[in-house]
Design a protein around this motif. Sequence first.
Motif, PDB file in Angstrom:
ATOM      1  N   THR A  97     -16.224  74.813  -3.516  1.00 23.66           N
ATOM      2  CA  THR A  97     -17.308  74.866  -2.531  1.00 23.66           C
ATOM      3  C   THR A  97     -17.765  73.456  -2.175  1.00 23.66           C
ATOM      4  O   THR A  97     -18.063  73.174  -1.013  1.00 23.66           O
ATOM      5  CB  THR A  97     -18.490  75.697  -3.064  1.00 23.66           C
ATOM      6  OG1 THR A  97     -18.015  77.022  -3.361  1.00 23.66           O
ATOM      7  CG2 THR A  97     -19.609  75.777  -2.058  1.00 23.66           C
ATOM      8  N   ALA A  98     -17.767  72.561  -3.142  1.00 25.09           N
ATOM      9  CA  ALA A  98     -18.180  71.178  -2.873  1.00 25.09           C
ATOM     10  C   ALA A  98     -17.233  70.521  -1.881  1.00 25.09           C
ATOM     11  O   ALA A  98     -17.660  69.953  -0.876  1.00 25.09           O
ATOM     12  CB  ALA A  98     -18.239  70.373  -4.177  1.00 25.09           C
ATOM     13  N   TRP A  99     -15.919  70.589  -2.141  1.00 25.08           N
ATOM     14  CA  TRP A  99     -15.015  69.948  -1.180  1.00 25.08           C
ATOM     15  C   TRP A  99     -14.924  70.747   0.106  1.00 25.08           C
ATOM     16  O   TRP A  99     -14.681  70.208   1.172  1.00 25.08           O
ATOM     17  CB  TRP A  99     -13.669  69.566  -1.751  1.00 25.08           C
ATOM     18  CG  TRP A  99     -12.779  70.565  -2.417  1.00 25.08           C
ATOM     19  CD1 TRP A  99     -12.603  70.710  -3.757  1.00 25.08           C
ATOM     20  CD2 TRP A  99     -11.896  71.503  -1.808  1.00 25.08           C
ATOM     21  NE1 TRP A  99     -11.679  71.698  -4.007  1.00 25.08           N
ATOM     22  CE2 TRP A  99     -11.231  72.194  -2.824  1.00 25.08           C
ATOM     23  CE3 TRP A  99     -11.602  71.849  -0.494  1.00 25.08           C
ATOM     24  CZ2 TRP A  99     -10.297  73.194  -2.586  1.00 25.08           C
ATOM     25  CZ3 TRP A  99     -10.666  72.849  -0.249  1.00 25.08           C
ATOM     26  CH2 TRP A  99     -10.032  73.495  -1.298  1.00 25.08           C
ATOM     27  N   GLY A 100     -15.155  72.057   0.042  1.00 23.11           N
ATOM     28  CA  GLY A 100     -15.186  72.863   1.260  1.00 23.11           C
ATOM     29  C   GLY A 100     -16.329  72.468   2.181  1.00 23.11           C
ATOM     30  O   GLY A 100     -16.173  72.444   3.410  1.00 23.11           O
ATOM     31  N   LEU A 101     -17.495  72.143   1.601  1.00 23.75           N
ATOM     32  CA  LEU A 101     -18.629  71.681   2.417  1.00 23.75           C
ATOM     33  C   LEU A 101     -18.302  70.377   3.120  1.00 23.75           C
ATOM     34  O   LEU A 101     -18.681  70.171   4.279  1.00 23.75           O
ATOM     35  CB  LEU A 101     -19.882  71.510   1.558  1.00 23.75           C
ATOM     36  CG  LEU A 101     -20.643  72.782   1.252  1.00 23.75           C
ATOM     37  CD1 LEU A 101     -21.762  72.489   0.251  1.00 23.75           C
ATOM     38  CD2 LEU A 101     -21.201  73.387   2.514  1.00 23.75           C
ATOM     39  N   PHE A 102     -17.595  69.499   2.419  1.00 20.30           N
ATOM     40  CA  PHE A 102     -17.188  68.247   3.045  1.00 20.30           C
ATOM     41  C   PHE A 102     -16.313  68.527   4.269  1.00 20.30           C
ATOM     42  O   PHE A 102     -16.546  68.001   5.353  1.00 20.30           O
ATOM     43  CB  PHE A 102     -16.447  67.360   2.038  1.00 20.30           C
ATOM     44  CG  PHE A 102     -15.785  66.176   2.675  1.00 20.30           C
ATOM     45  CD1 PHE A 102     -16.529  65.071   3.057  1.00 20.30           C
ATOM     46  CD2 PHE A 102     -14.421  66.167   2.906  1.00 20.30           C
ATOM     47  CE1 PHE A 102     -15.927  63.980   3.657  1.00 20.30           C
ATOM     48  CE2 PHE A 102     -13.803  65.086   3.498  1.00 20.30           C
ATOM     49  CZ  PHE A 102     -14.559  63.992   3.881  1.00 20.30           C
ATOM     50  N   PHE A 103     -15.302  69.375   4.101  1.00 20.79           N
ATOM     51  CA  PHE A 103     -14.403  69.673   5.219  1.00 20.79           C
ATOM     52  C   PHE A 103     -15.102  70.463   6.323  1.00 20.79           C
ATOM     53  O   PHE A 103     -14.786  70.294   7.502  1.00 20.79           O
ATOM     54  CB  PHE A 103     -13.152  70.401   4.730  1.00 20.79           C
ATOM     55  CG  PHE A 103     -12.187  69.487   4.041  1.00 20.79           C
ATOM     56  CD1 PHE A 103     -11.559  68.468   4.734  1.00 20.79           C
ATOM     57  CD2 PHE A 103     -11.920  69.624   2.701  1.00 20.79           C
ATOM     58  CE1 PHE A 103     -10.678  67.609   4.111  1.00 20.79           C
ATOM     59  CE2 PHE A 103     -11.043  68.776   2.059  1.00 20.79           C
ATOM     60  CZ  PHE A 103     -10.422  67.767   2.768  1.00 20.79           C
ATOM     61  N   GLY A 123     -15.176  68.988  10.005  1.00 17.42           N
ATOM     62  CA  GLY A 123     -14.714  69.819  11.114  1.00 17.42           C
ATOM     63  C   GLY A 123     -15.776  69.991  12.184  1.00 17.42           C
ATOM     64  O   GLY A 123     -15.475  69.971  13.390  1.00 17.42           O
ATOM     65  N   TYR A 124     -17.020  70.131  11.765  1.00 17.20           N
ATOM     66  CA  TYR A 124     -18.120  70.265  12.726  1.00 17.20           C
ATOM     67  C   TYR A 124     -18.275  68.982  13.546  1.00 17.20           C
ATOM     68  O   TYR A 124     -18.432  69.025  14.765  1.00 17.20           O
ATOM     69  CB  TYR A 124     -19.412  70.587  11.972  1.00 17.20           C
ATOM     70  CG  TYR A 124     -20.617  70.688  12.867  1.00 17.20           C
ATOM     71  CD1 TYR A 124     -20.842  71.829  13.631  1.00 17.20           C
ATOM     72  CD2 TYR A 124     -21.524  69.645  12.962  1.00 17.20           C
ATOM     73  CE1 TYR A 124     -21.936  71.928  14.460  1.00 17.20           C
ATOM     74  CE2 TYR A 124     -22.624  69.729  13.788  1.00 17.20           C
ATOM     75  CZ  TYR A 124     -22.833  70.874  14.530  1.00 17.20           C
ATOM     76  OH  TYR A 124     -23.919  70.964  15.360  1.00 17.20           O
ATOM     77  N   ALA A 147      -6.111  62.251   4.317  1.00 14.02           N
ATOM     78  CA  ALA A 147      -4.804  62.824   4.657  1.00 14.02           C
ATOM     79  C   ALA A 147      -4.963  64.260   5.122  1.00 14.02           C
ATOM     80  O   ALA A 147      -4.312  64.684   6.091  1.00 14.02           O
ATOM     81  CB  ALA A 147      -3.868  62.749   3.455  1.00 14.02           C
ATOM     82  N   CYS A 148      -5.830  65.013   4.468  1.00 10.11           N
ATOM     83  CA  CYS A 148      -6.074  66.407   4.881  1.00 10.11           C
ATOM     84  C   CYS A 148      -6.752  66.469   6.245  1.00 10.11           C
ATOM     85  O   CYS A 148      -6.408  67.322   7.070  1.00 10.11           O
ATOM     86  CB  CYS A 148      -6.931  67.128   3.844  1.00 10.11           C
ATOM     87  SG  CYS A 148      -6.034  67.497   2.333  1.00 10.11           S
TER      88      CYS A 148
END
Length: 167
Positions: free
Chosen positions: A54-60, A64-65, A111-112
Motif C-alpha cells: 500500500t505504501a508503494w502503491g500510494l506513491f505510484f 500517476g495522478y 524505471a517503473c
Amino acid sequence: GALWFLPILFLVRGIGNWLLRKNILLIGAIVGLCFTLFTLYVHIPFLPLYISGTAWGLFFFAVGYWLRDKETNPWFATIAAIGFVASLFTNIPSVYCGVDNMLWKVLWYPACVCGCVTFNNICRMIANASFVVHSRGALQHVGRNAMNYYAPHKIIFHLGFNLIAWF
C-alpha cells in the motif's frame, strides 16, 4: 496466490482518493515512498505485504495522478521510453525489489514510472490507429470491467490446469 494485490489496490484507491479530497496527496506520496525505502533498507520480519504494498502503491497512485496530463507530451514520452529501454539492459528487479543492491531498489521506482508512461503511450497509439477505431467499444468495455476479469483469473487458471493434469 495471484490475487495478493487486490487488497492493496482497494487500500490504495481508498486512501489515495481520501488524500486527493483533503488536498494532501503529496504528503501521502512522500510518506509512502519514505516508508517503502525504509522497509527496503531495514528488513522488518513479519511485516504484512499489504502494508508495504500500500505504501508503494500510494506513491505510484500519486505519480500517476500528477503525470496524467504530462505523459502525452512528446518530449516526456521520449525520455520515459529511453529510460524504460535503458532499464531493460540493467539488473533492476521487477515488482518485488528482491536484490541486495540498494541502488537497484531505488532505481526501480523511476524505471517503473518510465515503463508505465511508455506502455500508456503505446496503448494510446494503438487505440488511435485506424484499424482499431472500430473495436474501440470492445476495448472500452474491457477497460471499464477490468476487475471483473482480474478477480476470477486465478480460479479459472487453477481449474484449467487441474483439468489438464487430470486428463
